[in-house]
Write a protein that holds these residues in place. Structure first.
Motif, PDB file in Angstrom:
ATOM      1  N   UNK A  36      11.875 -29.685  59.423  1.00 47.58           N
ATOM      2  CA  UNK A  36      13.109 -30.304  59.921  1.00 47.58           C
ATOM      3  C   UNK A  36      13.466 -31.571  59.161  1.00 47.58           C
ATOM      4  N   UNK A  37      12.572 -32.058  58.306  1.00 43.57           N
ATOM      5  CA  UNK A  37      12.838 -33.280  57.545  1.00 43.57           C
ATOM      6  C   UNK A  37      13.209 -33.009  56.097  1.00 43.57           C
ATOM      7  N   UNK A  38      13.223 -31.753  55.683  1.00 45.58           N
ATOM      8  CA  UNK A  38      13.428 -31.466  54.261  1.00 45.58           C
ATOM      9  C   UNK A  38      14.765 -31.991  53.750  1.00 45.58           C
ATOM     10  N   UNK A  39      15.838 -31.782  54.512  1.00 47.87           N
ATOM     11  CA  UNK A  39      17.152 -32.265  54.072  1.00 47.87           C
ATOM     12  C   UNK A  39      17.168 -33.790  53.987  1.00 47.87           C
ATOM     13  N   UNK A  40      16.526 -34.440  54.941  1.00 48.39           N
ATOM     14  CA  UNK A  40      16.465 -35.906  54.953  1.00 48.39           C
ATOM     15  C   UNK A  40      15.663 -36.422  53.761  1.00 48.39           C
ATOM     16  N   UNK A  41      14.504 -35.798  53.482  1.00 47.03           N
ATOM     17  CA  UNK A  41      13.700 -36.213  52.332  1.00 47.03           C
ATOM     18  C   UNK A  41      14.454 -35.994  51.023  1.00 47.03           C
ATOM     19  N   UNK A  42      15.189 -34.876  50.951  1.00 42.32           N
ATOM     20  CA  UNK A  42      15.963 -34.561  49.754  1.00 42.32           C
ATOM     21  C   UNK A  42      17.022 -35.629  49.478  1.00 42.32           C
ATOM     22  N   UNK A  43      17.634 -36.159  50.528  1.00 39.05           N
ATOM     23  CA  UNK A  43      18.683 -37.171  50.353  1.00 39.05           C
ATOM     24  C   UNK A  43      18.114 -38.575  50.189  1.00 39.05           C
ATOM     25  N   UNK A  44      16.931 -38.823  50.756  1.00 38.69           N
ATOM     26  CA  UNK A  44      16.343 -40.160  50.746  1.00 38.69           C
ATOM     27  C   UNK A  44      15.602 -40.461  49.451  1.00 38.69           C
ATOM     28  N   UNK A  45      14.960 -39.447  48.879  1.00 38.63           N
ATOM     29  CA  UNK A  45      14.069 -39.669  47.741  1.00 38.63           C
ATOM     30  C   UNK A  45      14.690 -39.186  46.438  1.00 38.63           C
ATOM     31  N   UNK A  46      14.557 -39.957  45.392  1.00 32.35           N
ATOM     32  CA  UNK A  46      15.051 -39.555  44.082  1.00 32.35           C
ATOM     33  C   UNK A  46      14.096 -38.584  43.388  1.00 32.35           C
ATOM     34  N   UNK A  51      14.846 -27.177  47.330  1.00 31.21           N
ATOM     35  CA  UNK A  51      15.610 -26.068  46.731  1.00 31.21           C
ATOM     36  C   UNK A  51      16.436 -26.518  45.522  1.00 31.21           C
ATOM     37  N   UNK A  52      15.923 -27.512  44.816  1.00 29.58           N
ATOM     38  CA  UNK A  52      16.562 -27.956  43.571  1.00 29.58           C
ATOM     39  C   UNK A  52      15.486 -28.553  42.670  1.00 29.58           C
ATOM     40  N   UNK A  53      15.822 -28.718  41.392  1.00 32.72           N
ATOM     41  CA  UNK A  53      14.867 -29.281  40.435  1.00 32.72           C
ATOM     42  C   UNK A  53      14.711 -30.776  40.678  1.00 32.72           C
ATOM     43  N   UNK A  54      13.469 -31.238  40.637  1.00 27.51           N
ATOM     44  CA  UNK A  54      13.148 -32.662  40.712  1.00 27.51           C
ATOM     45  C   UNK A  54      11.737 -32.830  40.176  1.00 27.51           C
ATOM     46  N   UNK A  55      11.290 -34.081  40.052  1.00 31.80           N
ATOM     47  CA  UNK A  55       9.916 -34.300  39.615  1.00 31.80           C
ATOM     48  C   UNK A  55       8.957 -33.560  40.543  1.00 31.80           C
ATOM     49  N   UNK A  56       9.165 -33.716  41.858  1.00 35.10           N
ATOM     50  CA  UNK A  56       8.448 -32.958  42.867  1.00 35.10           C
ATOM     51  C   UNK A  56       9.477 -32.183  43.682  1.00 35.10           C
ATOM     52  N   UNK A  57       9.212 -30.927  43.970  1.00 30.51           N
ATOM     53  CA  UNK A  57      10.175 -30.159  44.754  1.00 30.51           C
ATOM     54  C   UNK A  57       9.462 -29.136  45.625  1.00 30.51           C
ATOM     55  N   UNK A  58      10.178 -28.698  46.648  1.00 32.01           N
ATOM     56  CA  UNK A  58       9.727 -27.642  47.555  1.00 32.01           C
ATOM     57  C   UNK A  58      10.837 -26.612  47.621  1.00 32.01           C
ATOM     58  N   UNK A 100       7.783 -30.743  38.158  1.00 28.34           N
ATOM     59  CA  UNK A 100       8.655 -30.387  37.032  1.00 28.34           C
ATOM     60  C   UNK A 100       8.918 -28.880  37.010  1.00 28.34           C
ATOM     61  N   UNK A 101       9.074 -28.320  38.204  1.00 28.84           N
ATOM     62  CA  UNK A 101       9.495 -26.928  38.330  1.00 28.84           C
ATOM     63  C   UNK A 101       8.407 -25.896  38.441  1.00 28.84           C
ATOM     64  N   UNK A 102       7.117 -26.303  38.308  1.00 27.09           N
ATOM     65  CA  UNK A 102       6.048 -25.293  38.317  1.00 27.09           C
ATOM     66  C   UNK A 102       5.087 -25.522  39.477  1.00 27.09           C
ATOM     67  N   UNK A 103       4.662 -24.415  40.114  1.00 24.97           N
ATOM     68  CA  UNK A 103       3.642 -24.501  41.150  1.00 24.97           C
ATOM     69  C   UNK A 103       2.925 -23.169  41.285  1.00 24.97           C
ATOM     70  N   UNK A 104       1.663 -23.236  41.673  1.00 20.53           N
ATOM     71  CA  UNK A 104       0.933 -22.076  42.177  1.00 20.53           C
ATOM     72  C   UNK A 104       0.124 -22.549  43.372  1.00 20.53           C
ATOM     73  N   UNK A 105       0.374 -21.942  44.528  1.00 12.92           N
ATOM     74  CA  UNK A 105      -0.311 -22.311  45.761  1.00 12.92           C
ATOM     75  C   UNK A 105      -1.277 -21.207  46.169  1.00 12.92           C
ATOM     76  N   UNK A 106      -2.566 -21.362  45.919  1.00 15.07           N
ATOM     77  CA  UNK A 106      -3.509 -20.356  46.417  1.00 15.07           C
ATOM     78  C   UNK A 106      -3.470 -20.229  47.936  1.00 15.07           C
ATOM     79  N   UNK A 107      -3.278 -21.371  48.622  1.00 12.23           N
ATOM     80  CA  UNK A 107      -3.210 -21.374  50.080  1.00 12.23           C
ATOM     81  C   UNK A 107      -2.200 -22.398  50.554  1.00 12.23           C
ATOM     82  N   UNK A 108      -1.304 -21.956  51.416  1.00  9.75           N
ATOM     83  CA  UNK A 108      -0.373 -22.836  52.115  1.00  9.75           C
ATOM     84  C   UNK A 108      -0.660 -22.719  53.601  1.00  9.75           C
TER      85      UNK A 108
END
Length: 266
Positions: A36-46, A51-58, A100-108
């Motif tokens: 429920x905080x994803x939209x807020x974090x997206x707007x608050x943090x540079x 769901x967009x490219x950034x240094x860190x993204x989800x 920077x656009x890349x991830x591999x999550x063995x476990x979430x």
């Protein structure tokens, strides 16, 4: 606004016990993200993007059924099928972010918490390097001092050095000032391996994200590299190899009943 999301810096350790002992340990970090905080974090943090490219993204497409904008509703459907009341449910996700656009999550790990803060269910989303994903949905039947112990049958091929005929035993402490995720994998002869992530909480901010990037540059690429490097070392030790058989469905879910939990962990 006080964020329920956080950053956890810590260590991941694996120990294999048979037929040859093998141990690994790496410094890593994970993000704990309240859906429920994803939209807020997206707007608050540079330095963070949803769901967009950034240094860190989800990205929603990395989880659940991959449908963008529908991750929470997907989790709620799994909970409803498992008989868990989803009213006022808070859902927090512990995972590696894209860097920077890349991830591999063995476990979430999805922590599904009622309004009183108690974890009512946990979703364990396992991914392998063949782009297959399987989620185990397990209601929480009791809470002993904050510890959560759960178990399920292994359904997804993960490692060429581990047979399919195994069970997972999960041992969790819900995220607070620290986080702990422990997994033991058992085959027909008993304990085969253990894997643990433990970390300490830090607030998410642009400054903290930047310092974390300097400390762990391109960590997600290193995760994939470490998987193959450790696999080479295990192979050189002469471990037996179990060939990959493609999953029936690339993305699948298993609902684990409370009855099965009680029977398994008694």
């Amino acid at each position: 606004m006080m964020s329920r999301s956080a950053l956890y810096s810590g260590q991941v350790c694996h120990v294999r016990f048979r037929p040859r002992r093998h141990r690994l340990s790496y410094r890593v970090f994970s993000l704990l993200l309240d859906l429920d905080e994803l939209a807020w974090l997206d707007s608050k943090l540079r330095l963070f993007g949803h769901n967009r490219f950034a240094l860190f993204s989800f990205r929603d497409s990395d989880h659940g059924n991959g449908e963008v904008g529908a991750l929470r509703s997907w989790v709620e459907r799994q909970l409803s099928e498992a008989g868990v009341d989803v009213k006022q449910m808070r859902i927090r996700v512990l995972c590696y972010p894209r860097i920077l656009g890349y991830v591999f999550n063995p476990l979430t790990v999805f922590y599904c918490e009622a309004s009183d803060g108690q974890v009512r269910a946990v979703l364990y989303e396992v991914c392998n390097t063949f782009h297959e994903r399987h989620t185990y949905v397990i209601p929480v039947s009791d809470d002993e001092g904050g510890a959560i112990r759960q178990s399920c049958v292994k359904e997804l091929y993960v490692s060429p050095f581990v047979p399919m005929d195994c069970r997972y035993e999960f041992n969790l402490r819900p995220p607070g000032e620290t986080v702990f995720v422990g997994i033991t994998e058992n085959d027909c002869d008993g304990r085969l391996l253990t894997a643990v992530f433990s970390g300490e909480r830090e607030e998410i901010s642009d400054k903290r994200l930047f310092l974390t990037f300097l400390k762990h540059p391109m960590m997600t690429v290193k995760v994939m590299g470490a998987i193959h490097w450790e696999a080479l070392k295990i192979w050189l030790k002469g471990m037996p190899v179990h060939r990959h058989r493609p999953a029936d469905l690339r993305v699948a879910t298993t609902i684990v009943s409370r009855f099965e939990q009680k029977d398994t962990l008694a």
